[in-house]
Structure formats: C-alpha cells, structure tokens
Design an enzyme around this catalytic site. Structure first.
Site, short mmCIF file in Angstrom:
data_model
loop_
_atom_site.label_atom_id
_atom_site.label_comp_id
_atom_site.label_asym_id
_atom_site.label_seq_id
_atom_site.Cartn_x
_atom_site.Cartn_y
_atom_site.Cartn_z
N CYS A 153 2.48 -10.93 11.94
CA CYS A 153 3.18 -12.46 11.57
C CYS A 153 4.60 -12.14 11.40
O CYS A 153 5.23 -11.21 10.69
CB CYS A 153 2.42 -12.64 10.12
SG CYS A 153 3.39 -14.06 9.48
N CYS A 161 2.91 -18.10 11.11
CA CYS A 161 2.19 -17.59 12.49
C CYS A 161 0.96 -18.70 12.79
O CYS A 161 0.36 -18.39 13.65
CB CYS A 161 1.93 -15.92 12.31
SG CYS A 161 0.53 -15.91 11.27
N ASP A 194 16.74 -14.18 -29.12
CA ASP A 194 15.97 -15.03 -29.42
C ASP A 194 14.33 -14.53 -29.50
O ASP A 194 13.51 -14.30 -28.55
CB ASP A 194 15.74 -15.94 -28.08
CG ASP A 194 15.27 -17.24 -28.54
OD1 ASP A 194 14.85 -17.55 -29.71
OD2 ASP A 194 15.22 -18.02 -27.41
N LYS A 200 22.73 -13.27 -30.52
CA LYS A 200 21.71 -14.07 -31.15
C LYS A 200 20.42 -13.82 -30.38
O LYS A 200 20.25 -14.65 -29.43
CB LYS A 200 21.92 -15.60 -31.61
CG LYS A 200 20.99 -16.03 -32.29
CD LYS A 200 21.47 -17.59 -32.78
CE LYS A 200 20.86 -18.15 -33.96
NZ LYS A 200 19.25 -18.47 -33.63
N CYS A 222 -1.05 -20.08 7.70
CA CYS A 222 -0.08 -19.32 7.48
C CYS A 222 1.43 -20.21 8.14
O CYS A 222 1.16 -20.55 9.43
CB CYS A 222 -0.02 -18.13 7.90
SG CYS A 222 1.73 -17.19 8.11
N GLU A 248 27.93 -10.81 -32.93
CA GLU A 248 26.67 -10.33 -32.46
C GLU A 248 25.90 -11.19 -31.49
O GLU A 248 26.15 -12.48 -31.85
CB GLU A 248 25.73 -10.01 -33.81
CG GLU A 248 26.18 -9.16 -34.68
CD GLU A 248 25.67 -9.13 -36.08
OE1 GLU A 248 24.53 -9.75 -36.04
OE2 GLU A 248 26.17 -8.76 -37.10
N CYS A 273 -1.94 -13.97 4.15
CA CYS A 273 -1.89 -14.09 5.85
C CYS A 273 -2.19 -12.34 6.15
O CYS A 273 -1.26 -11.52 5.80
CB CYS A 273 -0.50 -14.36 6.15
SG CYS A 273 -0.34 -14.11 8.10
N TYR A 289 20.34 -6.72 -37.76
CA TYR A 289 21.35 -7.55 -37.79
C TYR A 289 22.04 -7.39 -39.27
O TYR A 289 23.04 -8.19 -39.34
CB TYR A 289 21.23 -8.74 -37.04
CG TYR A 289 20.25 -9.61 -37.72
CD1 TYR A 289 20.39 -10.60 -38.85
CD2 TYR A 289 19.13 -9.91 -36.83
CE1 TYR A 289 19.64 -11.38 -39.33
CE2 TYR A 289 18.37 -10.77 -37.35
CZ TYR A 289 18.36 -11.38 -38.66
OH TYR A 289 17.53 -12.37 -39.11
N LYS A 319 25.89 -21.64 -30.29
CA LYS A 319 24.61 -21.80 -29.21
C LYS A 319 24.82 -21.94 -28.07
O LYS A 319 25.71 -22.71 -27.73
CB LYS A 319 23.37 -22.82 -29.98
CG LYS A 319 22.99 -22.63 -31.34
CD LYS A 319 21.79 -21.88 -31.59
CE LYS A 319 20.79 -22.97 -31.70
NZ LYS A 319 19.45 -22.32 -32.10
P1 AMP Z 1 18.20 -20.48 -36.72
O1 AMP Z 1 16.66 -20.04 -36.62
O2 AMP Z 1 18.75 -21.39 -35.71
O3 AMP Z 1 18.40 -21.09 -38.26
O4 AMP Z 1 18.96 -19.24 -36.87
C1 AMP Z 1 18.75 -18.06 -37.71
C2 AMP Z 1 18.05 -17.10 -36.91
O5 AMP Z 1 18.69 -16.62 -35.93
C3 AMP Z 1 17.55 -15.80 -37.91
O6 AMP Z 1 16.61 -16.22 -38.69
C4 AMP Z 1 17.32 -14.84 -37.12
O7 AMP Z 1 15.98 -14.79 -36.64
C5 AMP Z 1 18.03 -15.16 -35.86
N1 AMP Z 1 19.05 -14.20 -35.30
C6 AMP Z 1 18.99 -13.44 -34.13
N2 AMP Z 1 20.19 -12.71 -34.20
C7 AMP Z 1 20.75 -12.70 -35.42
C8 AMP Z 1 21.96 -12.14 -35.75
N3 AMP Z 1 22.44 -11.19 -35.03
N4 AMP Z 1 22.27 -12.44 -36.99
C9 AMP Z 1 21.68 -13.30 -37.73
N5 AMP Z 1 20.58 -14.04 -37.40
C10 AMP Z 1 19.97 -13.74 -36.11
ZN ZN Z 2 1.41 -15.24 9.14
#
Ligand code: AMP
Ligand code: ZN
Length: 682
Positions: free
Chosen positions: A436, A416, A120, A118, A413, A116, A431, A227, A319
């Site tokens: 220009c 020009c 952010d 990850k 500018c 899956e 400008c 997830y 990662k």
């Molecule tokens: P870490 O923060 O590095 O410990 O990674 C774990 C965190 O990854 C989890 O607490 C989730 O917030 C995040 N995460 C994002 N996508 C997923 C996923 N598909 N499965 C599990 N954790 C995920």
């Molecule tokens: Zn200009």
C-alpha cells in the site's frame, strides 16, 4: 559484604535507600536508571524481608506506598490555615492593576516576586511530624478536605520521611498531577481494552486521588510539585521568617519535589516576561499548566498585605487562555499509518487556539468517533494540549442540522483500495496490503526520521514523490538513488529538484549508513519496538544476526521485554520479505554490528565521571552536551548528589546549582565545560 552474608536488617535498609533513590530518579528527576521491572524486583525483595521479619518494617518503607485495604469513603480534616483560592488575572493590564493595588497598600516598598508555574492538578496539604508524613488532605472547600494520606503515599516523588534536621512540624501545600505521557499511556491502555477514554490529565488526577483502593492509585503514577511552606501560626522563628524563594529552596533540600522553573523577579516587567515566556513554552512541558502564580517574596510584606476571605492579597494567578475552541468539521478523512492502521482525522474550519491556527484534529479511531458521534458539518469543541495533536472533545449537538447523517467508516483503504479489516481486540481498522503506497510512505518516513536513521535530506515531499513515482518501495531502495535520478524529480510547480538538492540528499543517505545498530533496529519499524527497546536489543544481542537468531524465550529474558514485544520481533525476522530487505541493507553497508560505529570506540577519558547538566546552554542543548560527555565515557545523571563530579551550569541555573554549591560539587560554566571536553579529545 556479599548479599548472602548480609543481615536481613542491613539488606532491608540498603533496599529502602536504593528504592527511595530510584523513586526520586523516576518521579522527581524523570531520569530513571533502572527499568520498572528491576524496580519491582527490588520492591518485592524488600516486601519479602519485611514479611519474614515484621520487626524490620518502618513507617517510611517504600513498601507502604502500595497495598492498603480499600477504605470506606474518607475522613474529613480541617485546614488551619484554610487553603485559599487565588485571584485571577488574564492579561498584562490586570496584572498591572494587581501590582498597583500592592503599591497603594504599601507605598514606597520595593517588591520582589517569585513566579511559579500554575500546575493544573489537584492541590494537597501535606503534614510532616517529626520528619514522617502523617497527613495528606485534598483542598475540599478550603476549610475542610478529605484525608487521603494512604493514597498520597503512593506518589513516589513524595518522601515518606524527611532527612534528619527536618523541622518537627512541617506543613506544605502542593499540587498533584499526572504527566501527559502517563495520561497518554493510560488512555492507550484503555483504548486497547475498549474502555472509554479519559478527558484530560486534571480530571483524571482528581478522580485518582479519591479512589478508594490505594493500589489503583499507585498504578496511576501521579506526580507532585510543592509550592508553599506554610509557617506555623504565630511563629516568629527562623522557618516562619524565610522568604518564599528561600523556603522553596529549603523544601527542595529536604528532598521534596519543587519544580525548578520558579524565578525571582525584581520588577513587574520581569514578571510579565516570565508569564509570556511560559505561555509560549507551556507545550514543551510533560504536564499541563493553566497559568503562572505570582507571589510576594518577603514574609513580612505578606503579613502586612494579609488576605481576603477568598484569597491572599500577596499572590495572584496569571491565567492562560483556554486551549479549547469551537469550530466546524468540514470533512472526515482516513489516515493510514506505517503499520497499516487507519485512523479518522477531522478537517476543520481553521480556528485560533492558544495562539496557533488549528485545521485538523485527531479522532483517535472509529470506535471513539462513533461514541462521540462526530459527523461532517457538526459544530465541535476542540482542544489543544501543547505538543499533543489537537483532538475533538465533543459535538455541540444542538447546532446539528436536520439532514445530518452518522459518519460511516470506510470499507476500503483510501490509498490503495484494499478492503480494510478489523483485527480482533483492536479498536482499529487496518490496511494489510504490504505494498500500500500510504503504508510504504509512512514506513520510509519513519526510517528516515530523526531518532531513526536521521536522513535530513529526505523531507516529506520527497518521500511522497519517490513512492508515488515508484522509485522507492522500501528503505533499501533509498540507497540505490543517484543524483541524476533525483535531480530530475518534478516538484509541484513543475521545477526540477536540481543537482544541488539531489547531491545533498545522496550525501545524507550516505552519511546515514554509519548510524549505530540501535537506530537501525528502531528504523526497521518493528511493531512495539520504540527507540528505548531498540537500544536494549542492540546492547543485549550486539548485531542484527544475533537478534535474528534470538528465540522468543531469549528475547523475553531481556528486562522490560515481555511476550508482546518478543513475539513481534520474532515475527518480523520470520518474514521472508523482511529478510530480503535486511540482506539488501547489509549489502549497502549499514551497521549491522554494535560498536563498529566509532561512537563507542577509542578512549574513554571521562570514564567514571558523573555529570549533571542544568540551565540553558548557548548554541546547544543539554541532550547534545550529554551525548558528547557519553562519547568520552562519562555519565550523565539528573540530580546532584555526593557522587556528582561536575555540575555544568548554563544560564539561569536554579536549585541544582545551589545544591552543588552546598555539597561542594565542582561547578563548570559553559566555557569551562567546553574546555574540559576539548582537553579530553572531544
Ligand atoms: P484556583 O483553583 O484558581 O483558585 O487557584 C488556586 C489553586 O492553584 C491552588 O489551590 C492550587 O491547587 C493551584 N496551584 C497550582 N500551582 C500553584 C502554585 N505554584 N502556587 C499556588 N497555587 C498553585
Ligand atoms: Zn492501503
């Protein structure tokens, strides 16, 4: 039954259903069918009914997402089981080591994995009891988190109620995040208001989830990706025994948002391929991912592997390398846009970030530059967020030399020489010279760009030399170019452009005259009129003359068009200069009317048919396929429902295919789809 005679109860029920459908379209499928304004109107109608008939209020009403009084801090809630972290791997070798550990612990086992993205963001634990969302909590320290239920309710892709048949108790772990586009818009708003910009979507999400007023949270438009379905402790029933892949599909079927990018992998090789594929493609997503999560699919094997105090043994994060890097600012240049806005750009010592070399980074505007105090010669941290232009995050001040001086914004500018002005309430320098060369060049580039007139033969270099050579001063001049004139243009190496390339350019100019009205309106580069607004205007006013005749009031009557856009459109047509330009474009035979383009003419043999596209199509894209369906009168939507007539399933179709099969929707593979189109005159 008409709306007048409908009972408030029936109307409220219908509104709730409609609103929930639109929320799903907007947040889960990113395919809205109605404007935000229309949505707000439906919401207001429902709120009014509930206000008048409090007995009709339900726990899962969409009106419950917004409002809510500010809370005092947050209650704490214990996580059972705890929300563990994940072990990290950073390269193929470490991934192999993890796999080796599994096979040592459980020899002679054929592992299947679910990979899956990850995402952010911030993780949430969601509890549904008897189908209703009763608790949402942040991870906190993993054992105890903050109860943020009221805030989580504002996440529109999060269902407040699950359909009938949902388990009595359902615990789900999910990531809440902010889309890049939402983040960019938020920062644009902040810049316009002179507020400090947010650093990145993740931190903004973290701050948002813990805001004390849920109304503010609602405005931030967070998203969600589920997830993990956490089986009840000690449960050996059916739910607890599902494989992870099955449970993801089941969550999606319950209407919970699950990213359909997950994949079942039967070997380490497939896992590695998935990781590498998304490392490459991460920039294409409208949200940030910091890696991939690899999980053992089989629940029995998961039990046997167990967890350490910190993380499960059956999952691992792969990662991606950070998208930040350090480098040095060589120069700070000014860049002039098509509206005359002058923005600073840092020219950098080339540096490798996430696989590509970065040489330039935006500094947004001079106020932002001054706030960060970026100077020529500074060591800086830069960041690349996928397709977004790299930006300078911060200066490493300790590395600054004693002779360093603050950067002075330009007074004139660079293209020009005109004196720059700073309009009130704007963080920008402008400008205002309409002639220009930089402004002219950018305007023509916009006119010729893909979503505008799509003039393929007109590349950046050619536009530049046409403007420099005084051959073209506005878009209408383009259509006066001849093959002879173009063929003689000198390239940098002093070679002529040549007849062949010149003929190609003239042909693509000629072809562009047939572009529909909405593209022409967009191509004109009216301030605040993006391509979707241009389409609205084309549909509503039907011709350039109709638009020209529209008053500010009439413009504002169009959904999604506020006074800012209306005034800008009016000002554009009130300019003598622009009117002359339009007259000349009309003489050249561009499409000034809607529908005379052929695109909407003729038969509509697929009228009323609803298509959903999924998976990847060989040799084409889903949006191209969508255009062909629409040209034949068909409709394309984002999610499979009972109203779907056809699901076109390309390679690697996922949850939509399963859904279609369940609902008995006709599924077409690519060949069958092509056949259908051809049979209907495509
Ligand atoms: P870490 O923060 O590095 O410990 O990674 C774990 C965190 O990854 C989890 O607490 C989730 O917030 C995040 N995460 C994002 N996508 C997923 C996923 N598909 N499965 C599990 N954790 C995920
Ligand atoms: Zn200009």
């Amino acid at each position: 039954m008409s709306r007048m005679t409908e009972s408030p109860e029936a109307r409220a029920a219908k509104l709730r259903e409609e609103l929930q459908r639109h929320e799903r379209l907007y947040y889960r499928d990113a395919k809205p069918e109605i404007s935000d304004r229309e949505f707000d109107r439906l919401m207001a109608e429902l709120a009014a009914i509930e206000e008048e008939h409090p007995e009709l209020r339900t726990a899962d009403s969409p009106t419950r997402r917004v409002g809510g009084e500010p809370t005092e801090g947050f209650e704490q809630v214990e996580h059972t089981p705890p929300m563990l972290s994940l072990d990290n791997t950073y390269d193929h070798e470490e991934l192999e080591e993890w796999f080796g550990r599994l096979t040592r612990l459980l020899p002679d086992t054929a592992f299947e994995f679910i990979c899956e993205l990850k995402v952010d963001g911030i993780s949430l634990s969601l509890l549904y009891e008897n189908g209703v969302l009763t608790q949402a909590a942040t991870r906190g320290n993993g054992r105890v988190g903050d109860l943020v239920t009221v805030n989580a309710r504002t996440i529109r892709s999060l269902p407040l109620r699950l359909p009938a048949g949902a388990p009595a108790r359902l615990l789900v772990r999910a990531e809440t995040y902010m889309r890049r586009s939402v983040f960019a818009a938020l920062n644009e708003e902040r810049a316009a208001a002179g507020q400090e910009l947010y650093a990145n979507p993740r931190n903004t999400t973290a701050g948002t989830v813990r805001l004390l007023d849920s109304r503010d949270v609602a405005r931030r438009r967070l998203n969600l990706a589920c997830y993990e379905w956490v089986p009840p402790a000690g449960d050996d029933g059916e739910e607890g025994r599902r494989s992870h892949g099955e449970s993801l599909a089941a969550l999606a079927d319950l209407g919970l948002p699950v990213a359909d990018s997950w994949r079942r992998c039967a070997s380490l090789k497939d896992v590695v391929a998935y990781c590498d594929e998304w490392r490459q493609k991460r920039g294409e997503l409208d949200f940030e991912i910091d890696g991939v999560v690899v999980k053992v699919d089989d629940p029995g094997l998961r039990d046997q592997l167990g967890a350490t105090a910190k993380a499960p043994r059956w999952a691992v994060a792969f990662k991606f390398e950070a998208e930040q890097a350090e480098t040095v600012v060589r120069e700070i240049n000014a860049q002039v846009g098509r509206t005359g806005a002058v923005t600073p750009v840092a020219e950098l010592e080339p540096v490798l970030v996430a696989g590509t070399t970065v040489k330039r980074a935006t500094l947004h505007n001079y106020e932002d530059l001054a706030r960060k105090d970026v100077r020529v010669g500074d060591a800086v941290v830069i960041e690349k967020g996928g397709d977004i232009i790299p930006k300078v995050v911060e200066v490493i001040e300790e590395r600054r030399g004693p002779e360093s001086k603050p950067f002075e914004p330009p007074g004139h500018c660079p293209a020009c020489g005109e004196k720059l002005c700073q309009p009130e309430e704007e963080a920008l320098l402008r400008c205002v010279n309409a002639a220009c060369p930089a402004v002219v060049r950018e305007r023509i580039r916009h006119f010729a760009s893909r979503n505008a007139m799509d003039i393929s033969g007109l590349g950046d270099w050619l536009v530049g030399s046409l403007v420099e050579g005084d051959l073209v001063a506005d878009p209408a001049d383009l259509y006066g170019l001849t093959v002879e004139r173009l063929a003689d243009l000198k390239k940098t190496n002093d070679a002529r452009l040549g007849e062949k390339a010149a003929a190609r350019t003239v042909a693509s100019l000629e072809e562009s005259k047939r572009r529909p009205l909405n593209r022409l309106i967009y191509a004109l580069g009216i301030r605040f009129v993006g391509d979707s607004t241009a389409s609205l205007l084309a549909r509503r006013f039907g011709s350039v003359d109709g638009l020209f005749a529209a008053t500010v009031e009439e413009l504002e009557e169009v959904d999604e068009i506020g006074d800012r856009i209306a005034l800008s459109v009016r000002a554009f047509f009130d300019s003598e200069h622009n009117r002359r330009l339009l007259d000349r474009l009309r003489e050249q035979g561009l499409q000034f009317e809607e529908k005379s383009t052929g695109e909407d003419d003729g038969d509509r043999p697929l009228e009323g048919k609803v298509f959903v596209l999924t998976g990847s199509l060989a040799g084409t894209t889903r949006s191209e396929a969508g255009v062909r369906i629409k040209a034949l009168g068909g409709k394309v939507t984002g999610s499979v429902s009972g109203r779907t007539d056809f699901l076109v399933a390309g390679e690697k179709a996922g949850s939509k295919l399963r859904k279609a099969e369940q609902l008995g929707v006709k599924v077409l593979n690519q060949a069958e789809f092509e056949e259908l189109l051809v049979a209907h005159g495509d």
